[in-house]
Design a protein around this motif. Structure first.
Motif, mmCIF file in Angstrom:
data_model
loop_
_atom_site.group_PDB
_atom_site.id
_atom_site.type_symbol
_atom_site.label_atom_id
_atom_site.label_comp_id
_atom_site.label_asym_id
_atom_site.label_seq_id
_atom_site.Cartn_x
_atom_site.Cartn_y
_atom_site.Cartn_z
ATOM 1 N N SER A 249 0.817 -1.216 0.000
ATOM 2 C CA SER A 249 0.000 0.000 0.000
ATOM 3 C C SER A 249 0.845 1.259 0.000
ATOM 4 C CB SER A 249 -0.907 0.011 1.230
ATOM 5 O OG SER A 249 -0.139 0.226 2.410
ATOM 6 N N GLY A 250 2.134 1.132 0.379
ATOM 7 C CA GLY A 250 2.993 2.293 0.547
ATOM 8 C C GLY A 250 3.103 2.739 1.986
ATOM 9 N N GLY A 251 2.314 2.123 2.868
ATOM 10 C CA GLY A 251 2.387 2.435 4.282
ATOM 11 C C GLY A 251 3.536 1.726 4.967
ATOM 12 N N LEU A 252 3.702 2.009 6.248
ATOM 13 C CA LEU A 252 4.817 1.469 7.026
ATOM 14 C C LEU A 252 4.771 -0.052 7.113
ATOM 15 C CD1 LEU A 252 7.254 2.134 8.894
ATOM 16 C CD2 LEU A 252 5.618 2.305 10.772
ATOM 17 N N ASP A 253 3.581 -0.626 7.309
ATOM 18 C CA ASP A 253 3.464 -2.060 7.566
ATOM 19 C C ASP A 253 3.769 -2.898 6.330
ATOM 20 O OD1 ASP A 253 2.504 -0.999 9.939
ATOM 21 O OD2 ASP A 253 0.422 -1.185 9.303
ATOM 22 N N SER A 254 3.032 -2.647 5.243
ATOM 23 C CA SER A 254 3.244 -3.456 4.035
ATOM 24 C C SER A 254 4.627 -3.208 3.449
ATOM 25 C CB SER A 254 2.162 -3.157 2.997
ATOM 26 O OG SER A 254 2.223 -1.827 2.539
ATOM 27 N N SER A 255 5.123 -1.982 3.541
ATOM 28 C CA SER A 255 6.458 -1.685 3.022
ATOM 29 C C SER A 255 7.532 -2.416 3.815
ATOM 30 C CB SER A 255 6.710 -0.172 3.065
ATOM 31 O OG SER A 255 5.783 0.519 2.266
ATOM 32 N N SER A 256 7.339 -2.539 5.133
ATOM 33 C CA SER A 256 8.288 -3.292 5.960
ATOM 34 C C SER A 256 8.351 -4.741 5.513
ATOM 35 C CB SER A 256 7.883 -3.219 7.435
ATOM 36 O OG SER A 256 7.983 -1.906 7.931
ATOM 37 N N ILE A 257 7.183 -5.337 5.273
ATOM 38 C CA ILE A 257 7.148 -6.737 4.823
ATOM 39 C C ILE A 257 7.859 -6.889 3.484
ATOM 40 C CG2 ILE A 257 5.622 -8.586 4.028
ATOM 41 C CD1 ILE A 257 3.565 -7.578 6.093
ATOM 42 N N VAL A 258 7.539 -6.008 2.543
ATOM 43 C CA VAL A 258 8.129 -6.094 1.210
ATOM 44 C C VAL A 258 9.652 -5.963 1.267
ATOM 45 C CG1 VAL A 258 8.316 -4.875 -1.011
ATOM 46 C CG2 VAL A 258 6.067 -5.340 -0.017
ATOM 47 N N ARG B 123 7.317 -9.956 -6.440
ATOM 48 C CA ARG B 123 6.214 -9.252 -7.079
ATOM 49 C C ARG B 123 5.315 -8.640 -6.000
ATOM 50 N NH1 ARG B 123 9.275 -10.249 -10.429
ATOM 51 N NH2 ARG B 123 9.021 -11.256 -12.452
ATOM 52 N N THR B 124 4.763 -7.479 -6.300
ATOM 53 C CA THR B 124 3.814 -6.832 -5.388
ATOM 54 C C THR B 124 2.572 -6.420 -6.174
ATOM 55 O OG1 THR B 124 4.703 -4.600 -5.744
ATOM 56 C CG2 THR B 124 5.687 -5.916 -3.972
ATOM 57 N N VAL C 291 9.408 2.521 -2.667
ATOM 58 C CA VAL C 291 9.804 1.149 -2.323
ATOM 59 C C VAL C 291 10.196 0.372 -3.572
ATOM 60 C CG1 VAL C 291 9.023 -1.038 -1.321
ATOM 61 C CG2 VAL C 291 8.321 1.132 -0.279
ATOM 62 N N LEU C 292 9.371 0.448 -4.600
ATOM 63 C CA LEU C 292 9.631 -0.332 -5.811
ATOM 64 C C LEU C 292 10.941 0.070 -6.475
ATOM 65 C CD1 LEU C 292 6.058 -0.470 -7.432
ATOM 66 C CD2 LEU C 292 7.181 -2.199 -6.025
ATOM 67 N N MET D 102 13.278 -1.112 11.733
ATOM 68 C CA MET D 102 13.395 -1.072 10.273
ATOM 69 C C MET D 102 14.408 -0.040 9.784
ATOM 70 S SD MET D 102 11.558 -3.458 8.911
ATOM 71 C CE MET D 102 12.170 -4.415 10.317
ATOM 72 N N ASN D 103 15.151 0.558 10.703
ATOM 73 C CA ASN D 103 16.210 1.495 10.310
ATOM 74 C C ASN D 103 17.256 0.754 9.478
ATOM 75 O OD1 ASN D 103 17.801 3.753 10.098
ATOM 76 N ND2 ASN D 103 18.622 3.638 12.176
ATOM 77 N N GLY D 104 17.515 1.245 8.271
ATOM 78 C CA GLY D 104 18.444 0.568 7.375
ATOM 79 C C GLY D 104 17.783 -0.473 6.490
ATOM 80 N N VAL D 105 16.527 -0.776 6.756
ATOM 81 C CA VAL D 105 15.776 -1.738 5.935
ATOM 82 C C VAL D 105 14.767 -1.002 5.059
ATOM 83 C CG1 VAL D 105 14.231 -3.737 5.972
ATOM 84 C CG2 VAL D 105 16.044 -3.538 7.683
ATOM 85 N N LEU D 106 13.998 -0.119 5.670
ATOM 86 C CA LEU D 106 13.001 0.675 4.947
ATOM 87 C C LEU D 106 13.622 1.935 4.361
ATOM 88 C CD1 LEU D 106 9.751 0.845 7.138
ATOM 89 C CD2 LEU D 106 9.910 0.049 4.787
ATOM 90 N N PRO D 107 13.138 2.382 3.213
ATOM 91 C CA PRO D 107 13.525 3.723 2.751
ATOM 92 C C PRO D 107 13.112 4.750 3.796
ATOM 93 C CG PRO D 107 12.404 2.497 0.996
ATOM 94 C CD PRO D 107 12.264 1.685 2.254
ATOM 95 N N GLU D 108 13.948 5.748 4.024
ATOM 96 C CA GLU D 108 13.677 6.736 5.071
ATOM 97 C C GLU D 108 12.374 7.491 4.822
ATOM 98 O OE1 GLU D 108 15.532 7.761 8.212
ATOM 99 O OE2 GLU D 108 15.512 5.628 7.698
ATOM 100 N N GLY D 109 12.031 7.688 3.561
ATOM 101 C CA GLY D 109 10.794 8.387 3.255
ATOM 102 C C GLY D 109 9.557 7.635 3.707
ATOM 103 N N ILE D 110 9.691 6.338 3.883
ATOM 104 C CA ILE D 110 8.591 5.510 4.391
ATOM 105 C C ILE D 110 8.699 5.370 5.902
ATOM 106 C CG2 ILE D 110 7.415 3.281 4.249
ATOM 107 C CD1 ILE D 110 7.392 4.840 1.635
ATOM 108 N N ARG D 111 9.906 5.104 6.380
ATOM 109 C CA ARG D 111 10.103 4.831 7.810
ATOM 110 C C ARG D 111 9.728 6.012 8.677
ATOM 111 N NH1 ARG D 111 13.834 4.798 12.066
ATOM 112 N NH2 ARG D 111 15.126 6.366 11.040
ATOM 113 N N THR D 112 9.937 7.222 8.180
ATOM 114 C CA THR D 112 9.716 8.405 9.011
ATOM 115 C C THR D 112 8.426 9.150 8.660
ATOM 116 O OG1 THR D 112 11.035 9.765 7.497
ATOM 117 C CG2 THR D 112 12.184 8.734 9.359
ATOM 118 N N ARG D 113 7.618 8.616 7.734
ATOM 119 C CA ARG D 113 6.381 9.335 7.391
ATOM 120 C C ARG D 113 5.411 9.278 8.566
ATOM 121 N NH1 ARG D 113 2.507 6.010 3.202
ATOM 122 N NH2 ARG D 113 1.176 7.791 3.790
#
Length: 631
Positions: free
Chosen positions: A268-277, A294-295, A314-315, A540-551
């Motif tokens: 979805s672009g949110g914190l949860d699904s992006s963390s999984i991806v 694939r997403t 994320v993509l 998720m620091n270092g795993v998620l893009p910062e633009g997602i992790r800190t939104r």
């Protein structure tokens, strides 16, 4: 991932009944359908199989074990089946398949009813035990996989994955459960008790089981609880919490990648699904398989609900191929009847339609398993509503400086005003008896008079846990949301939408180890300086893009329903008119006036969809007008 059916009686049952039940849910298991009769046909098990592990015919069900002593029909996945199988092999058990189904049977043979405590997964199953002349039916800890029961007037007990299976049985007469319908129409609440919208149909809730005698299946069908979430708090440092959460989350995702068919992810672009991806991406890169990822994402272009820019972050950073769907009201009109038929019961908004589109696309792209982020908000204080019990605890502990800082950040990041805070704190801490005094008259329904209480034969009773207004702590609110008034609804939507398309949905945030660990954390490890899900963000620091992790904004998985209502008001109004005509007076003419006021205003009101959705459900299931499914 499959569909199950079971029939139990003290007299012979026609085998066509179990086969008809299975045929009703072939969408859950298109790869094979089977049934078995036992005890002079007094007991029947049925199964519809979606092949995920061991795709050979040896994995078909119902499955027998120990020379027919044990027979199983099972829906779900036990993700740690490999480890359990290895443990049981040391105890002398042998296996002829590579399925988790056979592991469940061996585990039951070894541990009895306590076998469920060894399972890490989502499941509902029925085991018939010839030696003990008994049956054992159980559901996973959080109720990810469904299990319903109905007792006929003819002394027959029926168990099923979906309520629609009961509609083909002799003696079935659909009748509205007025009190539960009231909870939905008035408060938008479903799946919060063991009752359903159908009088006499009950669900075995998450963490519950039934153990009964084959000699008296109806009389011995008593539901009991096998799982209670631990409540103990463990004080550890933020660094320790971050590392342990990360370790558990990675392992949860790793286990949920076990499959003999392609696996994708909802994004979805949110914190949860992006963390999984992103975690999936890390795990696949370690195996040189990242290129296979694939997403699938739902768009809402040109509206505040659209999260395309976050999905793209994320993509692009992870070089993942993503598929997209763009739900439209025109397509909704085309599939709305089939959507409610698959859901079995009414649902709260058109966001469930957007989820339907995601799983439809997954199936088109031959993604049989999809990972999704359900449960994270309820578990990790992901909603702004968690701020009030957190503030209350800070007041109770006299932490005035921390309180002032948190209120400041709440205003900065979430537009949480002082007025909202003060009003909420008074509501949270005011005596409940005074707060809700007088909720017994029509005038106290907040002006809602577009449905008939007399036709429902219901009382004006506020459902327990509604609104979470009485939760005094973050943990208490989390418990309410996880087990009663939020997650159970979302899990039903997810199960029916995914299985309607023969897709298995897996939920890493509901690994019981992760849930129990998160529940043991303190409030300030979930909410920190206005940040929700603080421990996840740090892990998720270092795993998620910062633009997602800190939104900090939270859009939620929604459609632009308000925009649709205004731009297609004629179509919405016509559907409300159909609800008036089809619901025997439950939805009345004042619903049209209500809708006109909503369209004239500037605020989304989900009651509009409840009017429509209840009418669709009533016509298909109560009026038994299944001809609508072909429209």
């Amino acid at each position: 991932m499959c569909g199950i059916a079971g029939l139990f009686s003290r007299k012979s049952i026609d085998g066509n009944h179990i086969n008809n039940m299975v045929n009703r849910i072939k969408h859950r298991g298109p790869d094979n359908q089977g049934s078995i009769g036992m005890y002079s046909n007094r007991v029947w098990l049925g199964h519809a199989r979606l092949s995920i592990l061991d795709l050979s015919i040896s994995g078909n069900q119902p499955m027998s074990y120990m020379d027919g002593r044990l027979n199983l029909t099972y829906n779900g996945e036990v993700y740690n089946y490999v480890e359990i199988r290895d443990e049981l092999k040391k105890e002398g058990y042998s296996f002829r398949t590579e399925t988790d189904s056979e592991v469940i049977l061996a585990a039951y043979s070894h541990w009895g009813k306590d076998c469920v405590t060894h399972f890490n997964g989502m499941f509902s199953f029925v085991i018939v035990d010839a030696d003990k002349n008994s049956f054992f039916a159980a559901r996973d800890r959080y109720g990810v996989k469904p299990l319903y029961y109905w007792k006929s007037n003819d002394d027959m007990l029926a168990l099923a994955s979906e309520i629609k299976e009961f509609t083909v049985l002799p003696g079935w007469k659909p009748e509205v459960n007025g009190q539960r319908a009231y909870d939905y129409l008035q408060y938008g609440l479903t799946d919060h008790t063991n009752e359903t919208f159908f009088q006499g149909v009950f669900q075995i809730r998450g963490g519950e089981f039934v153990y009964g005698s084959l000699d008296d299946p109806v009389g011995s069908c008593n539901v009991r609880r096998w799982y209670n979430a631990p409540q103990q708090k463990v004080r550890i440092t933020d660094e320790e919490a971050k590392e342990r959460f990360r370790e558990l989350f990675f392992d949860s995702v790793r286990l949920r990648l076990r499959s003999d068919v392609p696996v994708g992810s909802c994004l979805s672009g949110g914190l949860d699904s992006s963390s999984i991806v992103c975690v999936v991406n890390d795990l696949l890169m370690a195996d040189d398989a990242a290129g296979s990822q694939r997403t699938v994402s739902a768009l809402a272009g040109g509206t505040p609900h659209d999260e395309s820019k976050f999905i793209d972050i994320v993509l692009k950073e992870r070089e993942i191929n993503g598929y997209f769907v763009d739900p439209s009201p025109e397509d909704l009109w085309n599939i709305q009847n089939r959507l409610i038929w698959h859901q079995d019961e009414p649902f709260g908004s058109t966001s469930i339609y957007a989820q339907w589109c995601v799983f439809h696309k997954a199936r088109q792209e031959k993604l049989t398993v999809m990972l999704d982020g359900q449960g994270a908000d309820e578990l990790l204080a992901g909603y702004p509503r968690f701020f009030l019990p957190y503030y209350s605890q800070l007041i109770k502990s006299l932490s005035w400086k921390r309180l002032a800082e948190e209120i400041k950040y709440g205003k900065l990041y979430h537009n949480y005003s002082w007025k909202t805070v003060i009003k909420g704190l008074l509501k949270t801490n005011f005596p409940a008896g005074l707060m809700y005094k007088g909720m017994k008259t029509t005038s106290d329904r907040g002006g809602i008079d577009w449905y008939s209480m007399d036709k429902l034969n219901a009382e004006h009773i506020i459902p327990q846990y509604y609104g979470n207004d009485r939760a005094k702590t973050v943990s208490e609110m989390s418990q309410h949301l996880l087990f009663y008034n939020n997650l159970p609804m979302l899990l039903r939507y997810e199960d029916r939408n995914s299985m309607a398309h023969s897709v298995e949905s897996r939920l890493p945030f509901l690994d019981y180890r992760l849930v129990e660990f998160a529940q043991s954390l303190t409030d300030d490890q979930k909410i920190d300086e206005g940040q929700t899900k603080a421990v996840l963000r740090k892990a998720m620091n270092g795993v998620l893009p910062e633009g997602i992790r800190t939104r900090m904004d939270k859009i939620g998985f929604e459609t632009p329903e308000e925009k649709w209502e205004k731009e297609h008001s004629a179509e919405f109004r016509a559907l409300i008119k159909e609800s008036i005509d089809k619901t025997n007076g439950i939805i009345n003419e004042r619903s049209l006036e209500y809708f006109d006021k909503v369209v004239a205003g500037n605020k989304l009101d989900f009651a509009v969809w409840r009017m429509i959705n209840f009418g669709l459900w009533y016509d298909i299931f109560i009026n038994r007008n299944e001809n609508l499914l072909g429209r």
